[in-house]
Design a protein around this motif. Structure first.
Motif, mmCIF file in Angstrom:
data_model
loop_
_atom_site.group_PDB
_atom_site.id
_atom_site.type_symbol
_atom_site.label_atom_id
_atom_site.label_comp_id
_atom_site.label_asym_id
_atom_site.label_seq_id
_atom_site.Cartn_x
_atom_site.Cartn_y
_atom_site.Cartn_z
ATOM 1 N N SER A 119 34.357 43.009 30.648
ATOM 2 C CA SER A 119 35.589 42.510 31.318
ATOM 3 C C SER A 119 35.744 40.856 30.858
ATOM 4 C CB SER A 119 35.418 42.633 32.997
ATOM 5 O OG SER A 119 34.963 43.826 33.053
ATOM 6 N N VAL A 120 34.663 40.326 30.925
ATOM 7 C CA VAL A 120 34.691 38.961 30.418
ATOM 8 C C VAL A 120 34.992 38.497 28.939
ATOM 9 C CG1 VAL A 120 33.495 36.690 30.079
ATOM 10 C CG2 VAL A 120 33.068 38.113 32.340
ATOM 11 N N TYR A 121 34.491 39.572 28.206
ATOM 12 C CA TYR A 121 34.778 39.503 26.965
ATOM 13 C C TYR A 121 36.185 39.516 26.544
ATOM 14 C CZ TYR A 121 34.368 41.168 21.901
ATOM 15 O OH TYR A 121 34.377 41.384 20.506
ATOM 16 N N PHE A 122 36.943 40.388 27.137
ATOM 17 C CA PHE A 122 38.324 40.512 26.978
ATOM 18 C C PHE A 122 39.190 39.534 27.506
ATOM 19 C CE2 PHE A 122 37.229 45.050 26.332
ATOM 20 C CZ PHE A 122 37.457 45.187 25.028
ATOM 21 N N ASP A 123 38.948 38.916 28.448
ATOM 22 C CA ASP A 123 39.336 37.740 29.152
ATOM 23 C C ASP A 123 38.932 36.326 28.382
ATOM 24 O OD1 ASP A 123 40.664 39.148 30.651
ATOM 25 O OD2 ASP A 123 40.174 37.855 32.718
ATOM 26 N N ILE A 124 37.622 36.545 27.748
ATOM 27 C CA ILE A 124 37.349 35.023 27.329
ATOM 28 C C ILE A 124 38.060 34.502 26.288
ATOM 29 C CG2 ILE A 124 35.780 36.054 25.431
ATOM 30 C CD1 ILE A 124 33.661 34.302 26.353
ATOM 31 N N VAL A 146 31.431 49.365 39.532
ATOM 32 C CA VAL A 146 31.910 48.557 40.832
ATOM 33 C C VAL A 146 31.026 47.245 40.674
ATOM 34 C CG1 VAL A 146 32.056 48.794 43.268
ATOM 35 C CG2 VAL A 146 32.508 50.791 41.854
ATOM 36 N N ALA A 147 30.000 47.403 40.733
ATOM 37 C CA ALA A 147 29.059 46.171 40.703
ATOM 38 C C ALA A 147 29.444 45.196 39.454
ATOM 39 C CB ALA A 147 27.582 46.519 40.710
ATOM 40 N N GLY A 148 29.741 45.768 38.413
ATOM 41 C CA GLY A 148 30.066 44.944 37.257
ATOM 42 C C GLY A 148 31.266 44.337 37.399
ATOM 43 N N PHE A 149 32.176 44.976 37.855
ATOM 44 C CA PHE A 149 33.646 44.201 38.256
ATOM 45 C C PHE A 149 33.378 42.961 39.103
ATOM 46 C CE2 PHE A 149 38.144 43.958 39.203
ATOM 47 C CZ PHE A 149 38.182 43.431 38.109
ATOM 48 N N ALA A 150 32.728 43.247 40.166
ATOM 49 C CA ALA A 150 32.305 42.040 40.995
ATOM 50 C C ALA A 150 31.650 41.116 40.508
ATOM 51 C CB ALA A 150 31.468 42.799 42.151
ATOM 52 N N LEU A 151 30.557 41.354 39.569
ATOM 53 C CA LEU A 151 29.833 40.311 38.655
ATOM 54 C C LEU A 151 30.886 39.405 37.959
ATOM 55 C CD1 LEU A 151 27.004 39.200 38.345
ATOM 56 C CD2 LEU A 151 26.735 40.901 36.388
ATOM 57 N N ALA A 152 31.632 40.187 37.356
ATOM 58 C CA ALA A 152 32.620 39.827 36.370
ATOM 59 C C ALA A 152 33.496 38.665 37.268
ATOM 60 C CB ALA A 152 33.495 40.710 35.605
ATOM 61 N N GLN A 153 33.922 38.927 38.616
ATOM 62 C CA GLN A 153 34.681 38.307 39.334
ATOM 63 C C GLN A 153 33.837 36.828 39.561
ATOM 64 O OE1 GLN A 153 37.977 38.831 39.426
ATOM 65 N NE2 GLN A 153 37.401 40.526 38.471
ATOM 66 N N LEU A 154 32.702 37.046 39.751
ATOM 67 C CA LEU A 154 31.756 35.871 39.965
ATOM 68 C C LEU A 154 31.715 34.944 38.722
ATOM 69 C CD1 LEU A 154 28.726 37.377 42.074
ATOM 70 C CD2 LEU A 154 30.482 35.873 42.756
ATOM 71 N N VAL A 201 32.668 30.244 36.020
ATOM 72 C CA VAL A 201 33.022 29.478 34.631
ATOM 73 C C VAL A 201 34.653 29.111 34.270
ATOM 74 C CG1 VAL A 201 32.742 29.992 31.932
ATOM 75 C CG2 VAL A 201 31.159 30.941 33.621
ATOM 76 N N PHE A 202 35.411 29.772 34.861
ATOM 77 C CA PHE A 202 36.884 29.573 34.503
ATOM 78 C C PHE A 202 37.795 29.315 35.510
ATOM 79 C CE2 PHE A 202 35.365 32.982 31.320
ATOM 80 C CZ PHE A 202 35.308 32.223 30.181
ATOM 81 N N GLY A 203 36.908 29.466 36.749
ATOM 82 C CA GLY A 203 37.842 29.164 37.906
ATOM 83 C C GLY A 203 38.760 29.965 38.221
ATOM 84 N N SER A 204 39.067 31.280 37.474
ATOM 85 C CA SER A 204 40.010 32.138 37.926
ATOM 86 C C SER A 204 39.510 33.653 37.830
ATOM 87 C CB SER A 204 41.158 31.979 36.707
ATOM 88 O OG SER A 204 40.638 32.452 35.563
ATOM 89 N N ALA A 205 40.188 34.424 38.203
ATOM 90 C CA ALA A 205 39.729 35.905 38.378
ATOM 91 C C ALA A 205 39.677 36.428 36.899
ATOM 92 C CB ALA A 205 40.620 36.834 39.324
ATOM 93 N N ILE A 206 39.001 37.542 36.893
ATOM 94 C CA ILE A 206 39.044 38.387 35.445
ATOM 95 C C ILE A 206 39.823 39.671 35.685
ATOM 96 C CG2 ILE A 206 37.375 39.670 33.870
ATOM 97 C CD1 ILE A 206 36.846 36.829 33.723
#
Lengths: 223, 388
Positions: free
Chosen positions: B49-54, B329-337, B342-347
């Motif tokens: 999730s972070v990879y595609f937003d990074i 589910v847990a991974g997407f929640a972790l991605a939000q954290l 790191v970026f101050g915004s949602a993934i």
């Protein structure tokens, strides 16, 4: 008229390297016969039972079971013979611990062909466990577990029943119950081959085959 | 009995009954396997999730480090300035969503009360977005029609003994234009701008007499998904006399940082998958060891190898799919954290993350099951059923 031959071995031999635990066994068992195989430890009883139950393949010789020459079969074909023609009874019962008595019997149906729980219930009723079908093995006594094992061995109408020390782990009372069951099966015309140390169990058989050092040293009617 | 049997339970129903009872009786092992797969899947989900937003998020983060694109007069023409309108056209060629900030610069030397200094005419709104790292004492100039205020570099302010709110006389050396300005903000930039004075472009034009021309423009462009070389080429083609080029050092550093971070994430994902596979494999090997007699019995009473394989793979798949579902589910929640930390915004959730988590997790589970299944198939009933 003589009954048909269900089981026949010709020069049945098993070798493990230079050791020959079973050497040139020639034997015939007719339909409905009850044969006890006896002998001291290391005489080759277990090796013979493994070969007769198709759990192992012989090194030499022939083994014909209910018209099927099994000596040269592949492992997969031997599995089919076990499934179709043999009912196995073990000294340690060997029931699946998380399945009920009924499900343990149905397990043999599952691997054989189709599942009929009524049929399995009848088989359990036949061994006196009609009231214990929903119990797990851990909730049954040793004698009851062995009776479930017998019901499972009978459920697919095998050509022969092979039993390995079926009373070896039972107390006297349960031994009596299991012995009565075997007598009943014999009366029904089932073919039984039973490996045992117990002379009392052998006493009721039609024939006693004695092994020593992998060879048959005695084979005659028990009566 | 076997001949006139009337089936009242399907083989599938019996298979499922065996399957779920087998799982239920081994709750602890099942939980360890489930948890291992869930942890692996959640980390892959979070990383993917972070990879595609990074790229987008990191690129915008890196834009805080200043301009990465230059537009000025073509060096071959010998000009030292370019029309303001041309610069405006060049800036207009950058897609609005990719333009973090831009300002033209018009330079000249002016005389202040205590000596000469470089005056820069800028678009303060663009400059502020272009240089968010500037430390400003006082305030930014926020309107482009303010011709009464200036901002001044920290070094120059110190040299001229100026503070926020002070007045300063600005005198053009060339045309003799004079104007008294109020210091609205003092900027610390860490660069040459610390020695410059800044005014709005229209005022600079009057002071310097630049006649609608500027020296160059600096732009901050989000590089993710932008072909900056292509953009530069298009500007040069469509705007003759213009030299447009990415500032290599910054643009390439951004790209390299992004590639390195993505590479690092891929390595972490592979390590996590490997650890998950080993953990699941160890647990399944233990399960096979515990079930040796059960498997031996099944084979003795007629189970074929494929039925044993099917049983184990089905058990692994059920645990695996449950683990992946929980991991998503847990991974997407972790991605939000991670996104907020790191970026101050949602993934943003992307569908591509589903197969990216599901496929490697299930493959890892199957790979982990391969050795235990092979062990199960290799069990010799005659041997294990005779053991006490």
């Amino acid at each position: 008229m003589a009954k048909k031959i269900v089981l026949e071995t010709k020069g049945l031999t098993k070798r493990f390297g230079s050791v020959t635990p079973l050497d040139s066994i020639n034997m015939q068992v007719r339909e409905g016969e009850w044969v006890a195989i006896m002998g001291p430890s290391g005489s080759g009883k277990t090796t013979m039972l493994n070969l007769l139950s198709c759990l192992d393949a012989p090194s030499a010789g022939e083994y014909i079971l209910d018209g099927v020459a099994t000596a040269t079969l592949t492992e997969k074909q031997r599995v089919a013979v076990r499934r179709e023609k043999i009912g196995l009874i073990f000294q340690q019962f060997h029931l699946v611990p998380y399945l009920t008595a009924l499900e343990n019997v149905m397990l043999a149906q599952y691997y054989h062909s189709m599942i009929d729980s009524k049929d399995a219930e009848q088989a359990l009723a036949h061994v006196g466990l009609g009231h214990r079908t929903g119990h797990l093995p851990s909730q049954l006594s040793g004698g009851e577990q062995q009776r479930v094992c017998i019901a499972r061995a009978l459920i697919n109408q095998p050509a022969i029943i092979l039993a390995d020390e079926p009373t070896g782990n039972l107390d006297e009372a349960n031994e009596e119950v299991v012995l009565d069951l075997f007598k009943g099966l014999h009366r029904e015309g089932r073919t039984i081959i039973l490996v045992t140390h117990n002379p009392e169990l052998a006493e009721f058989s039609d024939r006693v085959v004695r092994l020593q050092h992998g060879r048959v040293v005695h084979d005659e009617s028990a009566h | 009995m076997a001949g006139d049997r009337r089936p009242d339970t399907t083989k599938t129903a019996m298979f499922l009954r065996i399957l779920f009872k087998s799982l239920k009786v081994r709750k602890n092992r099942v939980f360890i396997t489930f948890f291992s797969i869930m942890i692996g899947a959640s980390i892959i989900t979070a990383l993917a999730s972070v990879y595609f937003d990074i790229s987008a998020k990191m690129s915008r983060e890196l834009r805080a480090y200043g301009a990465n694109f230059f537009v000025g007069p073509s060096s071959s023409g010998g000009e030292r300035s370019v029309e303001s309108a041309t610069i405006a056209k060049a800036i207009g060629m950058v897609p609005p969503d990719k333009l973090a900030g831009a300002t033209p610069y018009s330079y000249g030397v002016v005389r202040l009360d205590l000596g000469n200094a470089v005056l820069a005419g800028v678009d303060f709104m663009g400059l502020r977005r272009l240089s968010p790292y500037w430390q400003v004492e006082g305030k930014w100039i926020t309107v482009d029609f303010d011709e009464e205020s200036c901002m001044i570099g920290k070094t120059l302010a110190k040299k001229m003994e100026l503070k926020v709110g002070d007045s300063v006389n600005v005198i053009s050396n060339e045309i003799g234009f004079q104007k008294t300005l109020t210091v609205k903000g003092i900027a610390e930039t860490g660069q040459a701008e610390d020695e410059q004075i800044f005014v709005n472009l229209p005022l600079a034009e009057k002071i310097l007499g630049s006649g609608g021309r500027v020296n160059h423009a600096m732009l901050s462009i989000v590089t993710d998904g932008t072909d900056v070389d292509g953009l530069a080429a298009r500007m040069q083609k469509e705007l003759p006399g213009v030299d447009a080029k990415p500032i290599r050092k910054l643009s390439y550093s951004e790209g390299r940082i992004l590639e390195k971070i993505k590479g690092l994430m891929a390595i972490i994902a592979v390590i996590i998958l490997t650890v998950t596979t080993l953990c699941v494999m160890t647990t399944l090997i233990t399960v096979v060891s515990e079930r040796t007699r059960e498997i031996g019995l099944m084979k003795a009473i007629g189970a074929e190898d494929r039925e044993i394989v099917l049983q184990f793979l089905a058990e692994t798949m059920i645990i695996g799919l449950a683990g992946v579902a929980a991991g998503l589910v847990a991974g997407f929640a972790l991605a939000q954290l991670l996104g907020h930390a790191v970026f101050g915004s949602a993934i943003t959730f992307r569908m591509i993350v589903l197969p990216m988590t599901l496929v490697p997790s299930i493959l890892a589970s199957l790979l982990a099951a391969a050795l235990p299944v092979r062990m199960a198939v290799g069990i010799v009933p005659a041997k294990v059923l005779k053991e006490d």
